[in-house]
Design an enzyme around this catalytic site. Structure first.
Site, PDB file in Angstrom:
ATOM      1  N   SER A 136       0.874  -1.185   0.000  1.00 50.27           N
ATOM      2  CA  SER A 136       0.000   0.000   0.000  1.00 50.27           C
ATOM      3  C   SER A 136       0.903   1.225   0.000  1.00 50.27           C
ATOM      4  CB  SER A 136      -0.842   0.004   1.278  1.00 50.27           C
ATOM      5  OG  SER A 136      -1.544   1.225   1.398  1.00 50.27           O
ATOM      6  N   TYR A 159      -1.908  -0.719  10.666  1.00 49.75           N
ATOM      7  CA  TYR A 159      -2.015  -0.980   9.225  1.00 49.75           C
ATOM      8  C   TYR A 159      -0.728  -0.560   8.510  1.00 49.75           C
ATOM      9  CZ  TYR A 159      -3.976  -1.051   4.495  1.00 49.75           C
ATOM     10  OH  TYR A 159      -4.214  -1.322   3.158  1.00 49.75           O
TER      11      TYR A 159
HETATM   12  N1  LIG Z   1      -8.789  -0.379  -0.869  1.00 52.67           N
HETATM   13  C1  LIG Z   1      -7.723   0.363  -0.720  1.00 52.67           C
HETATM   14  O1  LIG Z   1      -7.806   1.608  -0.710  1.00 52.67           O
HETATM   15  C2  LIG Z   1      -6.354  -0.252  -0.598  1.00 52.67           C
HETATM   16  C3  LIG Z   1      -5.248   0.575  -0.742  1.00 52.67           C
HETATM   17  C4  LIG Z   1      -3.967   0.029  -0.640  1.00 52.67           C
HETATM   18  C5  LIG Z   1      -3.822  -1.325  -0.388  1.00 52.67           C
HETATM   19  N2  LIG Z   1      -4.912  -2.113  -0.234  1.00 52.67           N
HETATM   20  C6  LIG Z   1      -4.686  -3.518   0.040  1.00 52.67           C
HETATM   21  O2  LIG Z   1      -5.279  -4.263  -0.994  1.00 52.67           O
HETATM   22  C7  LIG Z   1      -5.662  -5.558  -0.502  1.00 52.67           C
HETATM   23  C8  LIG Z   1      -7.100  -5.821  -0.899  1.00 52.67           C
HETATM   24  O3  LIG Z   1      -7.911  -4.786  -0.347  1.00 52.67           O
HETATM   25  P1  LIG Z   1      -9.390  -4.473  -0.838  1.00 52.67           P
HETATM   26  O4  LIG Z   1      -9.563  -3.020  -0.672  1.00 52.67           O
HETATM   27  O5  LIG Z   1      -9.641  -5.128  -2.136  1.00 52.67           O
HETATM   28  O6  LIG Z   1     -10.178  -5.161   0.364  1.00 52.67           O
HETATM   29  P2  LIG Z   1     -11.526  -6.023   0.436  1.00 52.67           P
HETATM   30  O7  LIG Z   1     -11.903  -5.960   1.873  1.00 52.67           O
HETATM   31  O8  LIG Z   1     -12.479  -5.601  -0.610  1.00 52.67           O
HETATM   32  O9  LIG Z   1     -11.018  -7.494   0.075  1.00 52.67           O
HETATM   33  C9  LIG Z   1     -10.164  -8.213   0.907  1.00 52.67           C
HETATM   34  C10 LIG Z   1     -10.425  -9.691   0.699  1.00 52.67           C
HETATM   35  O10 LIG Z   1      -9.481 -10.405   1.517  1.00 52.67           O
HETATM   36  C11 LIG Z   1     -10.162 -11.457   2.169  1.00 52.67           C
HETATM   37  N3  LIG Z   1      -9.452 -11.807   3.389  1.00 52.67           N
HETATM   38  C12 LIG Z   1      -9.390 -11.088   4.538  1.00 52.67           C
HETATM   39  N4  LIG Z   1      -8.683 -11.753   5.455  1.00 52.67           N
HETATM   40  C13 LIG Z   1      -8.288 -12.910   4.884  1.00 52.67           C
HETATM   41  C14 LIG Z   1      -7.544 -14.023   5.343  1.00 52.67           C
HETATM   42  N5  LIG Z   1      -7.080 -14.075   6.597  1.00 52.67           N
HETATM   43  N6  LIG Z   1      -7.299 -15.043   4.489  1.00 52.67           N
HETATM   44  C15 LIG Z   1      -7.796 -15.010   3.218  1.00 52.67           C
HETATM   45  N7  LIG Z   1      -8.529 -13.990   2.738  1.00 52.67           N
HETATM   46  C16 LIG Z   1      -8.771 -12.954   3.563  1.00 52.67           C
HETATM   47  C17 LIG Z   1     -11.564 -10.901   2.435  1.00 52.67           C
HETATM   48  O11 LIG Z   1     -12.517 -11.924   2.676  1.00 52.67           O
HETATM   49  C18 LIG Z   1     -11.824 -10.119   1.161  1.00 52.67           C
HETATM   50  O12 LIG Z   1     -12.429 -10.924   0.174  1.00 52.67           O
HETATM   51  C19 LIG Z   1      -5.410  -5.515   1.008  1.00 52.67           C
HETATM   52  O13 LIG Z   1      -4.173  -6.120   1.298  1.00 52.67           O
HETATM   53  C20 LIG Z   1      -5.356  -4.032   1.300  1.00 52.67           C
HETATM   54  O14 LIG Z   1      -4.610  -3.758   2.450  1.00 52.67           O
HETATM   55  C21 LIG Z   1      -6.181  -1.611  -0.342  1.00 52.67           C
END
Ligand SMILES: NC(=O)c1ccc[n+]([C@@H]2O[C@H](COP(=O)([O-])OP(=O)(O)OC[C@H]3O[C@@H](n4cnc5c(N)ncnc54)[C@H](O)[C@@H]3O)[C@@H](O)[C@H]2O)c1
Length: 247
Positions: A134, A147
């Site tokens: 991130s 985080y």
């Molecule tokens: N959305 C943002 O703004 C953003 C920005 C930077 C980084 N990220 C990173 O991107 C990744 C995805 O985020 P997103 O926004 O798509 O989130 P999201 O919540 O839409 O999706 C996350 C998915 O991970 C699954 N998950 C959670 N814990 C888990 C576990 N222990 N084992 C297996 N699966 C698990 C959830 O069930 C979900 O389907 C994350 O690592 C997040 O930190 C997101």
């Protein structure tokens, strides 16, 4: 290819992007419900991904999922370590349990998945890992001690993995997205007790490009890093953040 957290948001968009390119994709997610919905949606679009339900922070689940993916496809060329959770708060607010949970999923999950997949890639003499860190792994943020610490660890784990395996034809990079419009973003708005639209407007102003990103924009970066077009790129933290970390 294995996409952890592939049932939602960035993971789901990445699974779809790779499926459209003809990749064989395993979605590994802790949520059976969201995973089944995602697979139904992808099947309606003519794709046939494998769904595996398990927790990336649990070594037994990880071993089982990697073995099942290998047995279904015969090989694992690409691992997208994307599963992650968000815990907000300062050092005063974050409980020890929440600290341990976020480190278990966001950091240990990447470690455990890589631990199982790297030997397969070594045997194949080829592989690519992309981690989802991130922009929060590159700079500090207020109210985000757990985080941002977890994502900083993912950036450095990426570099260590890259160095350990760069001479074995395994490249390892991470993407560093800015704010992406996913269910996690909406979770953030709820945690701040702000209407989603108001929070979107506020966060858009933090991104020089003037808006949030969409999941497909991260998926495109993952596709590039996983492709042979990125053959000389390893150990990088690839920002996909509308300029967030430029300032
Ligand atoms: N959305 C943002 O703004 C953003 C920005 C930077 C980084 N990220 C990173 O991107 C990744 C995805 O985020 P997103 O926004 O798509 O989130 P999201 O919540 O839409 O999706 C996350 C998915 O991970 C699954 N998950 C959670 N814990 C888990 C576990 N222990 N084992 C297996 N699966 C698990 C959830 O069930 C979900 O389907 C994350 O690592 C997040 O930190 C997101």
């Amino acid at each position: 290819m294995i996409v952890t957290g592939g049932a939602s948001g960035i993971g789901k968009a990445t699974a779809e992007r790779f499926l459209a390119e003809g990749a064989k994709v395993t979605i590994a997610d802790v949520s059976k419900l969201k995973g089944s919905e995602a697979v139904r949606e992808l099947k309606r679009k003519g794709h046939d991904p494998q769904l595996l339900v398990g927790d990336v922070s649990n070594a037994k689940d990880v071993k089982r999922m990697v073995a099942q993916a290998k047995s279904r496809w015969g090989r694992i060329d690409i691992l997208f370590n994307n599963a992650g959770i968000l815990v907000e708060g300062t050092v005063e607010d974050v409980s020890e349990e929440d600290w341990d949970r976020i480190m278990a999923v966001n950091v240990k999950g990447v470690f455990l998945m890589s631990k199982e997949v790297v030997p397969i890639m070594l045997e194949q003499k080829k592989g690519v890992i992309v981690n989802n860190a991130s922009c929060s792994g590159l700079v500090g943020d207020r109210n985000a001690i757990a985080y941002n610490t977890s994502k900083g660890a993912v950036v450095l784990m990426t570099k260590c993995l890259a160095l350990d395996y760069c001479q074995k034809n395994i490249r390892v990079n991470c993407v560093c997205p800015g704010e992406i419009d996913t269910p996690m973003f909406r979770q953030e708005a709820r945690a701040r007790k702000m209407p989603v639209e108001e929070y979107r407007k506020q966060l858009s102003e933090y991104h020089p490009i003037g808006r949030l990103g969409v999941p497909r924009e991260v998926a495109n970066a993952v596709l590039f890093l996983a492709s042979d077009d990125a053959s000389f790129i390893t150990g990088t933290a690839f920002s996909v953040d509308g300029g967030y970390t430029c300032q």
